[in-house]
Design a protein around this motif. Structure first.
Motif, PDB file in Angstrom:
ATOM      1  N   PRO A 100      11.951 -18.014  -6.871  1.00  0.00           N
ATOM      2  CA  PRO A 100      12.901 -16.963  -6.509  1.00  0.00           C
ATOM      3  C   PRO A 100      14.047 -17.531  -5.687  1.00  0.00           C
ATOM      4  N   GLN A 101      15.234 -16.995  -5.893  1.00  0.00           N
ATOM      5  CA  GLN A 101      16.404 -17.447  -5.158  1.00  0.00           C
ATOM      6  C   GLN A 101      16.439 -16.757  -3.811  1.00  0.00           C
ATOM      7  N   SER A 102      17.331 -17.249  -2.948  1.00  0.00           N
ATOM      8  CA  SER A 102      17.427 -16.658  -1.613  1.00  0.00           C
ATOM      9  C   SER A 102      17.949 -15.229  -1.706  1.00  0.00           C
ATOM     10  N   SER A 103      17.717 -14.456  -0.643  1.00  0.00           N
ATOM     11  CA  SER A 103      18.118 -13.056  -0.600  1.00  0.00           C
ATOM     12  C   SER A 103      19.605 -12.882  -0.801  1.00  0.00           C
ATOM     13  N   SER A 104      20.419 -13.755  -0.195  1.00  0.00           N
ATOM     14  CA  SER A 104      21.863 -13.576  -0.309  1.00  0.00           C
ATOM     15  C   SER A 104      22.319 -13.751  -1.745  1.00  0.00           C
ATOM     16  N   VAL A 105      21.688 -14.664  -2.479  1.00  0.00           N
ATOM     17  CA  VAL A 105      22.042 -14.834  -3.884  1.00  0.00           C
ATOM     18  C   VAL A 105      21.588 -13.609  -4.668  1.00  0.00           C
ATOM     19  N   SER A 106      20.393 -13.106  -4.396  1.00  0.00           N
ATOM     20  CA  SER A 106      19.900 -11.908  -5.066  1.00  0.00           C
ATOM     21  C   SER A 106      20.803 -10.731  -4.757  1.00  0.00           C
ATOM     22  N   PHE A 107      21.218 -10.624  -3.504  1.00  0.00           N
ATOM     23  CA  PHE A 107      22.093  -9.536  -3.091  1.00  0.00           C
ATOM     24  C   PHE A 107      23.413  -9.617  -3.849  1.00  0.00           C
ATOM     25  N   SER A 108      24.010 -10.801  -3.893  1.00  0.00           N
ATOM     26  CA  SER A 108      25.291 -10.977  -4.575  1.00  0.00           C
ATOM     27  C   SER A 108      25.173 -10.676  -6.054  1.00  0.00           C
ATOM     28  N   LEU A 148      21.708  -1.982  -0.758  1.00  0.00           N
ATOM     29  CA  LEU A 148      21.463  -3.408  -1.002  1.00  0.00           C
ATOM     30  C   LEU A 148      21.277  -4.170   0.305  1.00  0.00           C
ATOM     31  N   ASN A 149      22.047  -3.848   1.325  1.00  0.00           N
ATOM     32  CA  ASN A 149      21.877  -4.484   2.637  1.00  0.00           C
ATOM     33  C   ASN A 149      20.494  -4.193   3.209  1.00  0.00           C
ATOM     34  N   GLU A 150      20.072  -2.929   3.125  1.00  0.00           N
ATOM     35  CA  GLU A 150      18.745  -2.563   3.639  1.00  0.00           C
ATOM     36  C   GLU A 150      17.655  -3.300   2.857  1.00  0.00           C
ATOM     37  N   GLN A 198      14.990  -5.985   4.413  1.00  0.00           N
ATOM     38  CA  GLN A 198      13.545  -5.810   4.237  1.00  0.00           C
ATOM     39  C   GLN A 198      12.923  -7.018   3.559  1.00  0.00           C
ATOM     40  N   GLU A 199      13.624  -7.572   2.575  1.00  0.00           N
ATOM     41  CA  GLU A 199      13.105  -8.748   1.887  1.00  0.00           C
ATOM     42  C   GLU A 199      13.003  -9.930   2.841  1.00  0.00           C
ATOM     43  N   ASN A 217       8.435  -3.524   3.277  1.00  0.00           N
ATOM     44  CA  ASN A 217       8.824  -2.608   2.211  1.00  0.00           C
ATOM     45  C   ASN A 217       8.823  -1.196   2.792  1.00  0.00           C
ATOM     46  N   ASP A 218      10.004  -0.633   3.005  1.00  0.00           N
ATOM     47  CA  ASP A 218      10.131   0.681   3.625  1.00  0.00           C
ATOM     48  C   ASP A 218      11.078   1.555   2.806  1.00  0.00           C
ATOM     49  N   PRO A 219      10.553   2.249   1.780  1.00  0.00           N
ATOM     50  CA  PRO A 219      11.411   3.085   0.933  1.00  0.00           C
ATOM     51  C   PRO A 219      12.157   4.162   1.728  1.00  0.00           C
ATOM     52  N   GLU A 220      11.557   4.674   2.790  1.00  0.00           N
ATOM     53  CA  GLU A 220      12.215   5.711   3.590  1.00  0.00           C
ATOM     54  C   GLU A 220      13.475   5.162   4.262  1.00  0.00           C
ATOM     55  N   ALA A 221      13.411   3.922   4.750  1.00  0.00           N
ATOM     56  CA  ALA A 221      14.595   3.309   5.371  1.00  0.00           C
ATOM     57  C   ALA A 221      15.700   3.117   4.335  1.00  0.00           C
TER      58      ALA A 221
END
Length: 164
Positions: free
Chosen positions: A4-12, A118-120, A124-125, A130-134
């Motif tokens: 898996p790639q880093s969160s920032s890459v996934s976010f982008s 996406l930021n939230e 969380q990642e 894992n907080d669906p409510e947030a």
């Protein structure tokens, strides 16, 4: 399988994909879920409608085209900043989001909502939670302004219905 790639890459990548889909206009359907629905209506199957009920329920193609053309004229007048008095035959209600400014505002709210979610998700990642409510709260903070605007306009709609 690749790691898996880093969160920032996934976010982008997720943001870029969201933007492509929105810009292509392919994602127009919306689903809203509630933990406790307030009203449930049973809907008849089309096969159970009489011909008269069908005629009273749905617009004909000509009726629909006439309505669409009248709204195009209203939108043109709105864009030209002409004064339009609401009457029984003419109303700008519901067309606010179809103006250039309204469309830009709506698009801005959509993008801010997407970025907030996406930021939230990225936070969380990174924190391993894992907080669906947030995530829901992150989304709702941008929908709140739209809700307020709708609630402010509601009395106008109620007045129009009462006069009808």
């Amino acid at each position: 399988m690749e790691p898996p790639q880093s969160s920032s890459v996934s976010f982008s990548a997720a943001l870029e994909e969201s933007l492509k889909v929105r810009q292509a206009g392919k994602s127009k359907k919306r689903v809203s879920l509630s933990d406790s629905p307030t009203v449930v209506h049973e809907v008849k199957s089309l096969q159970d409608y009489s011909e008269e009920e069908i005629e009273q329920t749905w617009f004909t193609r000509k009726e629909f085209d006439d309505i669409k053309n009248s709204y195009r004229d209203l939108l043109r007048r709105m864009r030209n900043k002409e004064y339009i008095k609401d009457t029984d035959d003419c109303s700008t209600r519901g067309l606010e989001g179809r103006s250039r400014a309204g469309a830009r505002n709506r698009q801005s709210i959509i993008m801010e909502s997407i970025l907030s979610v996406l930021n939230e998700q990225m936070e969380q990642e990174m924190e391993g939670r894992n907080d669906p409510e947030a995530i829901a709260i992150a989304y709702r903070q941008y929908g709140y302004h739209s809700l307020q605007a709708a609630q402010n306009m509601a009395p106008r709609g109620q007045d129009a219905i009462a006069q009808y």
